[in-house]
Design a protein around this motif. Structure first.
Motif, PDB file in Angstrom:
ATOM      1  N   THR A   1      34.252  43.687  52.617  1.00 19.23           N
ATOM      2  CA  THR A   1      34.422  42.683  53.666  1.00 19.23           C
ATOM      3  C   THR A   1      33.883  43.200  54.996  1.00 19.23           C
ATOM      4  O   THR A   1      33.233  42.465  55.731  1.00 19.23           O
TER       5      THR A   1
ATOM      6  N   VAL B   1      39.194  36.626  49.059  1.00 20.91           N
ATOM      7  CA  VAL B   1      39.669  37.642  50.002  1.00 20.91           C
ATOM      8  C   VAL B   1      38.756  37.576  51.223  1.00 20.91           C
ATOM      9  O   VAL B   1      37.542  37.578  51.106  1.00 20.91           O
TER      10      VAL B   1
ATOM     11  N   VAL C   1      34.498  37.561  49.201  1.00 18.53           N
ATOM     12  CA  VAL C   1      34.884  38.483  48.137  1.00 18.53           C
ATOM     13  C   VAL C   1      35.994  37.827  47.333  1.00 18.53           C
ATOM     14  O   VAL C   1      36.915  37.244  47.899  1.00 18.53           O
ATOM     15  N   TRP C   2      35.909  37.947  45.992  1.00 22.57           N
ATOM     16  CA  TRP C   2      36.889  37.332  45.099  1.00 22.57           C
ATOM     17  C   TRP C   2      37.640  38.413  44.339  1.00 22.57           C
ATOM     18  O   TRP C   2      37.073  39.417  43.954  1.00 22.57           O
ATOM     19  N   THR C   3      38.936  38.200  44.113  1.00 18.99           N
ATOM     20  CA  THR C   3      39.740  39.134  43.329  1.00 18.99           C
ATOM     21  C   THR C   3      39.536  38.876  41.850  1.00 18.99           C
ATOM     22  O   THR C   3      38.940  37.855  41.461  1.00 18.99           O
TER      23      THR C   3
ATOM     24  N   THR D   1      38.384  48.976  48.296  1.00 21.34           N
ATOM     25  CA  THR D   1      37.050  48.486  47.934  1.00 21.34           C
ATOM     26  C   THR D   1      36.794  47.117  48.547  1.00 21.34           C
ATOM     27  O   THR D   1      35.731  46.876  49.123  1.00 21.34           O
ATOM     28  N   ARG D   2      37.766  46.234  48.440  1.00 20.46           N
ATOM     29  CA  ARG D   2      37.606  44.893  49.019  1.00 20.46           C
ATOM     30  C   ARG D   2      37.464  44.956  50.533  1.00 20.46           C
ATOM     31  O   ARG D   2      36.659  44.232  51.118  1.00 20.46           O
ATOM     32  N   SER D   3      38.245  45.833  51.174  1.00 21.40           N
ATOM     33  CA  SER D   3      38.155  45.977  52.628  1.00 21.40           C
ATOM     34  C   SER D   3      36.779  46.484  53.031  1.00 21.40           C
ATOM     35  O   SER D   3      36.187  46.004  53.995  1.00 21.40           O
TER      36      SER D   3
ATOM     37  N   LEU E   1      41.625  49.068  44.756  1.00 22.46           N
ATOM     38  CA  LEU E   1      41.060  47.720  44.807  1.00 22.46           C
ATOM     39  C   LEU E   1      41.064  47.183  46.235  1.00 22.46           C
ATOM     40  O   LEU E   1      40.085  46.586  46.695  1.00 22.46           O
ATOM     41  N   HIS E   2      42.166  47.421  46.949  1.00 25.21           N
ATOM     42  CA  HIS E   2      42.260  46.960  48.339  1.00 25.21           C
ATOM     43  C   HIS E   2      41.222  47.659  49.214  1.00 25.21           C
ATOM     44  O   HIS E   2      40.552  47.015  50.023  1.00 25.21           O
TER      45      HIS E   2
END
Length: 145
Positions: free
Chosen positions: A128, A144, A136-138, A123-125, A120-121
């Motif tokens: 971003t 995020v 980006v939202w968790t 993917t979010r990185s 998840l981290h």
């Protein structure tokens, strides 16, 4: 110090908060015992004593622990509870400094959740970095980036 913020009692994200708090306070007592007049240690204990009735109650137990290993539970929104083992290793040339290492039992549900958290981290990185101006939202509804 946020661990002892009495205003956050209902929001604790640690399933076994009291046991972990006792571990930390016991280790803090062991560290303070090596140099009871250290100004930073006295300031931290003083500030926590003023701000937190829970800290005062636990500090008053006078429990001393020289833990070098243990477990810590984390409650991660969108992932669930993860229980990790931790160990400390002294750093050479710097008395009192330690490296803290967290691990999950290979093949365990905790290892799976830790892998999910890493994915998840990542993917979010990546999202971003691709779209720096994009929000980006968790899964828990937190922003995020």
């Amino acid at each position: 110090m946020r661990k002892f913020d009495d205003t956050l009692t209902g929001e604790r994200s640690c399933p076994d908060w009291e046991r972990q708090a006792l571990d930390y306070i016991g280790m803090m007592r062991a560290a303070v015992a090596t140099d009871p007049t250290h100004p930073r240690a006295a300031a931290i204990v003083g500030e926590l004593s003023i701000r937190s009735a829970q800290f005062r109650r636990l500090w008053a137990q006078h429990d001393v622990r020289e833990s070098v290993s243990g477990t810590k539970a984390f409650r991660i929104p969108g992932v669930g509870d993860i229980v990790l083992a931790w160990d400390t290793y002294p750093l050479p040339g710097n008395p009192g400094s330690v490296m803290l290492v967290f691990t999950a039992e290979p093949g365990s549900a905790d290892a799976d959740r830790l892998q999910l958290l890493a994915s998840l981290h990542a993917t979010r990185s990546a999202l971003t970095n691709q779209h720096p101006s994009r929000t980006v939202w968790t899964a828990a509804g937190r922003r995020v980036g």
